[in-house]
Design an enzyme around this catalytic site. Sequence first.
Site, PDB file in Angstrom:
ATOM      1  N   GLY A  48       0.813  -1.569  -0.093  1.00 28.49           N
ATOM      2  CA  GLY A  48       0.049  -0.030   0.022  1.00 28.49           C
ATOM      3  C   GLY A  48       0.947   0.920   0.063  1.00 28.49           C
ATOM      4  N   GLY A  50      -0.579   4.735   0.112  1.00 29.57           N
ATOM      5  CA  GLY A  50      -1.983   6.022   0.875  1.00 29.57           C
ATOM      6  C   GLY A  50      -1.160   6.649   1.810  1.00 29.57           C
ATOM      7  N   GLY A  53       0.665   3.794   3.853  1.00 33.13           N
ATOM      8  CA  GLY A  53       1.613   2.827   3.175  1.00 33.13           C
ATOM      9  C   GLY A  53       2.349   3.923   2.684  1.00 33.13           C
ATOM     10  N   SER A 292     -17.966  16.940   0.373  1.00 28.80           N
ATOM     11  CA  SER A 292     -16.589  16.678   1.899  1.00 28.80           C
ATOM     12  C   SER A 292     -17.451  17.412   2.995  1.00 28.80           C
ATOM     13  CB  SER A 292     -15.597  17.767   1.679  1.00 28.80           C
ATOM     14  OG  SER A 292     -15.255  18.221   3.063  1.00 28.80           O
ATOM     15  N   ARG A 338     -21.070  11.778  11.549  1.00 27.09           N
ATOM     16  CA  ARG A 338     -21.904  10.726  10.089  1.00 27.09           C
ATOM     17  C   ARG A 338     -22.727  10.346  10.673  1.00 27.09           C
ATOM     18  NH1 ARG A 338     -16.063  10.680   7.661  1.00 27.09           N
ATOM     19  NH2 ARG A 338     -15.740  12.777   7.046  1.00 27.09           N
TER      20      ARG A 338
HETATM   21  C1  LIG Z   1     -14.366  10.583  -1.268  1.00 33.28           C
HETATM   22  C2  LIG Z   1     -12.931  10.666  -0.082  1.00 33.28           C
HETATM   23  C3  LIG Z   1     -13.487  11.850   0.600  1.00 33.28           C
HETATM   24  C4  LIG Z   1     -11.892  11.685   2.045  1.00 33.28           C
HETATM   25  N1  LIG Z   1     -11.784  12.764   3.089  1.00 33.28           N
HETATM   26  C5  LIG Z   1     -10.956  12.904   4.203  1.00 33.28           C
HETATM   27  C6  LIG Z   1     -11.229  13.480   5.199  1.00 33.28           C
HETATM   28  O1  LIG Z   1     -10.821  14.613   4.297  1.00 33.28           O
HETATM   29  N2  LIG Z   1     -10.013  13.896   6.022  1.00 33.28           N
HETATM   30  C7  LIG Z   1     -10.070  12.309   6.076  1.00 33.28           C
HETATM   31  O2  LIG Z   1      -9.414  12.202   7.856  1.00 33.28           O
HETATM   32  N3  LIG Z   1     -10.558  10.996   5.928  1.00 33.28           N
HETATM   33  C8  LIG Z   1     -11.299  11.181   4.232  1.00 33.28           C
HETATM   34  N4  LIG Z   1     -11.469  10.058   3.919  1.00 33.28           N
HETATM   35  C9  LIG Z   1     -10.712   9.049   5.025  1.00 33.28           C
HETATM   36  C10 LIG Z   1      -9.400   9.098   3.734  1.00 33.28           C
HETATM   37  O3  LIG Z   1      -8.557   9.100   2.970  1.00 33.28           O
HETATM   38  C11 LIG Z   1      -8.887   7.169   4.051  1.00 33.28           C
HETATM   39  O4  LIG Z   1      -9.804   6.954   5.330  1.00 33.28           O
HETATM   40  C12 LIG Z   1      -7.505   7.253   4.110  1.00 33.28           C
HETATM   41  O5  LIG Z   1      -6.570   7.850   2.713  1.00 33.28           O
HETATM   42  C13 LIG Z   1      -7.409   5.327   3.591  1.00 33.28           C
HETATM   43  O6  LIG Z   1      -5.791   6.058   3.516  1.00 33.28           O
HETATM   44  P1  LIG Z   1      -5.025   4.524   3.502  1.00 33.28           P
HETATM   45  O7  LIG Z   1      -3.878   4.684   3.528  1.00 33.28           O
HETATM   46  O8  LIG Z   1      -5.169   3.360   4.842  1.00 33.28           O
HETATM   47  O9  LIG Z   1      -5.079   3.452   2.312  1.00 33.28           O
HETATM   48  P2  LIG Z   1      -5.447   3.534   0.811  1.00 33.28           P
HETATM   49  O10 LIG Z   1      -4.987   5.363   0.540  1.00 33.28           O
HETATM   50  O11 LIG Z   1      -6.712   3.511   0.486  1.00 33.28           O
HETATM   51  O12 LIG Z   1      -4.151   2.632  -0.006  1.00 33.28           O
HETATM   52  C14 LIG Z   1      -4.665   1.517  -0.368  1.00 33.28           C
HETATM   53  C15 LIG Z   1      -3.142   0.780  -0.391  1.00 33.28           C
HETATM   54  O13 LIG Z   1      -3.408  -0.152  -0.817  1.00 33.28           O
HETATM   55  C16 LIG Z   1      -2.632  -0.185  -1.465  1.00 33.28           C
HETATM   56  N5  LIG Z   1      -3.641  -1.866  -2.122  1.00 33.28           N
HETATM   57  C17 LIG Z   1      -4.805  -2.476  -1.524  1.00 33.28           C
HETATM   58  N6  LIG Z   1      -5.160  -3.451  -1.928  1.00 33.28           N
HETATM   59  C18 LIG Z   1      -3.737  -3.959  -2.565  1.00 33.28           C
HETATM   60  C19 LIG Z   1      -3.695  -5.314  -2.679  1.00 33.28           C
HETATM   61  N7  LIG Z   1      -4.381  -6.465  -2.118  1.00 33.28           N
HETATM   62  N8  LIG Z   1      -2.192  -5.550  -3.047  1.00 33.28           N
HETATM   63  C20 LIG Z   1      -1.557  -4.446  -3.319  1.00 33.28           C
HETATM   64  N9  LIG Z   1      -1.909  -3.557  -3.095  1.00 33.28           N
HETATM   65  C21 LIG Z   1      -2.994  -3.199  -2.638  1.00 33.28           C
HETATM   66  C22 LIG Z   1      -3.627   0.653  -2.910  1.00 33.28           C
HETATM   67  O14 LIG Z   1      -2.914   0.574  -3.969  1.00 33.28           O
HETATM   68  C23 LIG Z   1      -3.068   2.247  -1.478  1.00 33.28           C
HETATM   69  O15 LIG Z   1      -1.539   1.595  -2.187  1.00 33.28           O
HETATM   70  C24 LIG Z   1     -11.921  10.324   2.144  1.00 33.28           C
HETATM   71  C25 LIG Z   1     -12.217   9.356   2.230  1.00 33.28           C
HETATM   72  C26 LIG Z   1     -12.811   8.798   0.864  1.00 33.28           C
HETATM   73  C27 LIG Z   1     -13.418   7.533   0.074  1.00 33.28           C
END
Ligand SMILES: Cc1cc2nc3c(=O)[nH]c(=O)nc-3n(C[C@H](O)[C@H](O)[C@H](O)COP(=O)(O)OP(=O)(O)OC[C@H]3O[C@@H](n4cnc5c(N)ncnc54)[C@H](O)[C@@H]3O)c2cc1C
Length: 645
Positions: A48, A50, A53, A292, A338
């Site tokens: 990951g 994001g 990660g 948002s 929410r």
């Molecule tokens: C439209 C929207 C707006 C939002 N706005 C806000 C906000 O303003 N403030 C806030 O606090 N939160 C917000 N959120 C929530 C927040 O964006 C997410 O909870 C957060 O970004 C998740 O980050 P993460 O690094 O955990 O995962 P992600 O950003 O989802 O990253 C997941 C990573 O894992 C990789 N991956 C997934 N499965 C696999 C696999 N099987 N094999 C290899 N790689 C894989 C993907 O390629 C990606 O790189 C929002 C969410 C949405 C949907």
Amino acid sequence: MDTDKEITIMLDAKIPSGPLTEKWDKHRFELKLVNPANKRKYNIIVVGTGLAGGSAAASLAELGYYVKNFCIQDSPRRAHSIAAQGGINAAKNYQNDGDSIRRLFYDTIKGGDFRAREANVYRLAQVSNNIIDQCVAQGIPFAREYGGLLANRSFGGAQVSRTFYARGQTGQQLLLGAYSSLMRQVAMGKVTLFPRREMLDLVVINGQVRGIVVRNLISGEIESHAADAVVMCTGGYANVFYLSTNAMASNVSATFRAYKKGAFFANPCYTQIHPTCIPVHGTYQSKLTLMSESLRNDGRVWVPKTPGDRRPPNQIPESERDYYLENKYPSFGNLVPRDVASRNAKAQCDLGKGVGETGFAVYLDFKDAIKRDGKDVIAQKYGNLFQMYEKITASNPYEAPMMIYPASHYVMGGLWVDYNLMSTLPGLFVMGEANFSDHGANRLGASALMQGLADGYFVIPYTIGGYLAGTDRPEVTTDHPAFKDTVHHASERINKLLSINGKRTVDDFHRELGHILWEYCGMSRNDEGLLKARKLIQELRGEFWENAVVPGSDKDFNQSLERAGRVADFLEFAELMVVDAFERKESCGGHFNEGYQTEENEAKRDDENFCHVAAWEYKGDDAQPELHKEPLVFENVELTQRSYK
Ligand SMILES: Cc1cc2nc3c(=O)[nH]c(=O)nc-3n(C[C@H](O)[C@H](O)[C@H](O)COP(=O)(O)OP(=O)(O)OC[C@H]3O[C@@H](n4cnc5c(N)ncnc54)[C@H](O)[C@@H]3O)c2cc1C
């Protein structure tokens, strides 16, 4: 030999002793360290890219570890985090409006309806301030006040302004910051990037996680990668509902495959339905768009007072409008959390007061804000969101109120982790939305970005060292039979999917699954509906393996195959969600069981019997998963009925 079944798993959260305010400091002091020269001997896999990660991979490499970093997309920058709009919380108290680490901690615990672990949440509030400093140092263009200080706005469930933001593109800016740090390490040879790879399974050897098996999404080749530890940051599973605000590739597969290898899955029924999304407009729609929560700083939510009133909004006089959130919750108004805002929108629509073509929408109106502050000020704060809304709906929100309706958006459930963010499988760490850790039964707005970056920049760099220095691990390469076994099983599953040769598309199965969950395990649930849903899911899963069509080959770029694998996992995981929801005989946060509500239709908890984390252990495809409970002990807050009046 895959010996993960030989170890006994204990559900010990490893919460440090001592006063809440000192736990993290004390723990950091007590954790074993890896000496700087030895760090380069360790290989760490981060799945990951994001915010969780990306920040973890960059930080671990900066410390000296060798990191392999995997993602599905063609670039780390395309992780779903890029979509985050509204902002990130921190207890800086720049506004001087009464904020503090303690208040952020309390708001988050209360917002989660007292179903989160105190020690984790306090640590999150503590490091929130470091995140802002780190991001400013990276050059993140946060909004600023006239005098140059960072600006703040409000988000739901708080009466202070503590949300830092970059217009409606905060996630994008934060991700670019993490990405810059990551690419610095790529250039230095400390991080190797593996884009376009999908993790298919974990490799467990002698009870320790020692690697992963991935599919190269371009060539179809199955690859093995060994490491000393694996950090999973694979995001959330809101797409189980089919329609959600998440990116199309967001999935449960990585965490679900880890669950099947022995990692416990915690609170899968805790999902967040966000109140302000653009309503569904057609059967073949595949995606929903968030508006948002920050918009509720200035937008006012209302419906016509009279059910069935179909007049255009500008023809409905003030006296005939029901600003139901402001009326019912005078203290928090439009900025209630929410879960509360979503249930109230549904209740209004169920009363026949919904608006728009389908009647499943409420208004979010900026007329008063524009009159008060001027169009320019509103455009400065939310311009890109207004533009996005107009592009999708062909209606101009500067002139007519937005129409919004709740949609699946975020998940509080995820793999169970202890205070070190390690799962029940030694050597598997889980961070960001993929773990269950900090948000209890409901996440407050702007807290997900805070958690992902806290985990990646400030928690894992310490706790992974404690694990690496404190455990013996034999030398392992990808020649080990456990890798061969895992590759074999992954290939078999791919072949099975390709050989179904049925008539119904994978998307069609997914859409039906989404309908079942939305109906019976969505904004509100009841025991009868949950039992029905379980049966429907089992039947749908049976049909999937008989009648799905997965075209193409496994030796090529094949998005149908990718999707089929993810939907097959959703079809199994959905049953776990329903089982968990059925088992929790109370209502809390996003889990609203109609059988447990106060006289005013608010969620009614049962602290005597359900003040615990429900962590599920996989016991076989046809067996009931086993429930383990982590009791939640509250020593620093008093458990109360949540009130936002
Ligand atoms: C439209 C929207 C707006 C939002 N706005 C806000 C906000 O303003 N403030 C806030 O606090 N939160 C917000 N959120 C929530 C927040 O964006 C997410 O909870 C957060 O970004 C998740 O980050 P993460 O690094 O955990 O995962 P992600 O950003 O989802 O990253 C997941 C990573 O894992 C990789 N991956 C997934 N499965 C696999 C696999 N099987 N094999 C290899 N790689 C894989 C993907 O390629 C990606 O790189 C929002 C969410 C949405 C949907």
